[in-house]
Design a protein around this motif. Structure first.
Motif, PDB file in Angstrom:
ATOM      1  N   ALA A 142     -21.955  84.536 -15.006  1.00 55.44           N
ATOM      2  CA  ALA A 142     -23.000  85.263 -15.528  1.00 55.44           C
ATOM      3  C   ALA A 142     -23.289  86.794 -14.834  1.00 55.44           C
ATOM      4  N   PRO A 143     -23.685  87.761 -15.216  1.00 55.98           N
ATOM      5  CA  PRO A 143     -24.085  87.883 -16.724  1.00 55.98           C
ATOM      6  C   PRO A 143     -22.848  88.080 -17.731  1.00 55.98           C
ATOM      7  N   PHE A 144     -23.133  87.758 -19.181  1.00 58.19           N
ATOM      8  CA  PHE A 144     -22.008  88.119 -20.142  1.00 58.19           C
ATOM      9  C   PHE A 144     -22.443  89.028 -20.769  1.00 58.19           C
ATOM     10  N   ASP A 145     -21.394  89.946 -21.316  1.00 54.30           N
ATOM     11  CA  ASP A 145     -21.633  90.776 -22.384  1.00 54.30           C
ATOM     12  C   ASP A 145     -21.725  90.259 -23.698  1.00 54.30           C
ATOM     13  N   ARG A 146     -20.975  89.129 -23.925  1.00 51.67           N
ATOM     14  CA  ARG A 146     -20.951  88.424 -25.323  1.00 51.67           C
ATOM     15  C   ARG A 146     -20.824  86.963 -25.184  1.00 51.67           C
ATOM     16  N   ILE A 147     -21.568  86.224 -25.824  1.00 47.91           N
ATOM     17  CA  ILE A 147     -21.633  84.684 -25.811  1.00 47.91           C
ATOM     18  C   ILE A 147     -21.438  84.266 -27.354  1.00 47.91           C
ATOM     19  N   LEU A 148     -20.467  83.365 -27.283  1.00 47.55           N
ATOM     20  CA  LEU A 148     -20.134  82.788 -28.704  1.00 47.55           C
ATOM     21  C   LEU A 148     -20.476  81.231 -28.600  1.00 47.55           C
ATOM     22  N   LEU A 149     -21.302  80.895 -29.438  1.00 54.92           N
ATOM     23  CA  LEU A 149     -21.711  79.327 -29.479  1.00 54.92           C
ATOM     24  C   LEU A 149     -21.145  78.536 -30.756  1.00 54.92           C
ATOM     25  N   GLU A 150     -20.130  77.797 -30.537  1.00 58.06           N
ATOM     26  CA  GLU A 150     -19.379  77.193 -31.678  1.00 58.06           C
ATOM     27  C   GLU A 150     -20.075  75.915 -32.065  1.00 58.06           C
ATOM     28  N   ALA A 151     -21.435  75.684 -32.213  1.00 55.45           N
ATOM     29  CA  ALA A 151     -22.137  74.736 -32.380  1.00 55.45           C
ATOM     30  C   ALA A 151     -23.582  74.957 -33.092  1.00 55.45           C
ATOM     31  N   ALA A 152     -23.999  74.254 -33.998  1.00 60.41           N
ATOM     32  CA  ALA A 152     -25.293  74.401 -34.464  1.00 60.41           C
ATOM     33  C   ALA A 152     -26.547  74.276 -33.669  1.00 60.41           C
ATOM     34  N   THR A 153     -27.355  75.108 -33.805  1.00 61.14           N
ATOM     35  CA  THR A 153     -28.737  74.811 -33.105  1.00 61.14           C
ATOM     36  C   THR A 153     -30.112  75.603 -33.564  1.00 61.14           C
ATOM     37  N   VAL A 154     -31.140  75.108 -33.655  1.00 66.27           N
ATOM     38  CA  VAL A 154     -32.311  75.981 -34.198  1.00 66.27           C
ATOM     39  C   VAL A 154     -32.325  77.208 -33.344  1.00 66.27           C
ATOM     40  N   SER A 155     -32.229  77.248 -32.224  1.00 65.67           N
ATOM     41  CA  SER A 155     -32.413  78.577 -31.407  1.00 65.67           C
ATOM     42  C   SER A 155     -31.415  78.417 -30.145  1.00 65.67           C
TER      43      SER A 155
END
Length: 249
Positions: A142-155
């Motif tokens: 880190a730090p990252f410019d972009r993060i992609l989360l391929e899983a569902a979450t409330v927040s």
């Protein structure tokens, strides 16, 4: 039929108005360059449907297009994918930002090994794939410019937000109050943009991955367990139990 021709047909279908999920020119070129047949068996490689492998879902090309359109990564961006799967999304992202700028984590060790093998075979050996609890991110890079989360979450997990640059963006499937999901882009300050309905498996915690014999308690369950323990005994009862088996002198 030649794989390049099948890949071109796949791209045409994603661009066509009937789907219209692929609009960005750079992403169109990137998806046209990645040999998807290195990640999915040839008979299904260029069909627009999900594919199951080692207990994980290899996303359909149209879903990958939607995710990466929302992510809107630029050349040189440092990126993190949470939920690497077998590596196809990471390969497309590598075409956009450069393979050494792509980092991916997955909670299931067999999937990590498979992703490393497939990425190497497809020509993207510079992508880093590590076995980690996705909610914790990859703080060493880190730090990252972009993060992609391929899983569902409330927040978004707090650790992932903290690993974003000040102007960074995280894209993830958000579970709404009604139980449905929608794709959203967030900054550290909150919601940036919403992109429509999606359907993903929920974000796993350590102990829930494929091949695990016993699931660990989640944070909410840990809190409930602690409360029950605190209310179940008083101090004198604990003292009694401690002294019960001790012989008198």
């Amino acid at each position: 039929m030649d794989a390049a021709v099948l890949r071109e047909d796949m791209i045409d279908g994603l661009v066509h108005e009937s789907k219209a999920v692929l609009e960005d020119e750079a992403l169109t070129v990137a998806m046209g360059a990645v040999p998807r047949h290195e990640f999915v068996p040839e008979g299904a490689a260029y069909a627009d449907r999900d594919h199951e492998h080692l207990g994980t879902r290899v996303l359909a090309p149209s879903t990958v297009a939607r995710l990466l359109e929302a992510l809107s990564a630029s050349p040189g961006d440092s990126t993190l994918i949470v939920g690497s799967g077998v590596g196809y999304t990471a390969a497309v992202l590598a075409e956009l930002v450069g393979e050494t700028n792509v980092h991916a984590v997955d909670i299931a060790r067999p999937i990590v090994y498979e992703a490393r093998t497939m990425l190497e075979r497809a020509g993207y050996g510079g992508v880093l794939v590590d076995c980690r609890d996705g909610a914790a991110g990859l703080p060493s890079y880190a730090p990252f410019d972009r993060i992609l989360l391929e899983a569902a979450t409330v927040s978004p997990p707090r650790a992932l937000l903290e690993q974003l640059r000040d102007d960074g963006v995280i894209v993830f499937p958000r579970i709404t109050a009604s139980g449905t999901q929608r794709l959203e882009a967030h900054t550290q300050a909150g919601t940036l943009e919403t992109f429509g309905a999606v359907s993903f498996e929920p974000l796993l915690v350590d102990g829930e991955q494929v091949g695990t014999l016993e699931r660990n308690r989640m944070a909410r369950e840990d809190g409930e367990y602690t409360t029950r323990r605190a209310q179940s005994r008083t101090g004198w009862e604990r003292d009694w139990i401690e002294w019960e088996g001790v012989s008198s002198r």
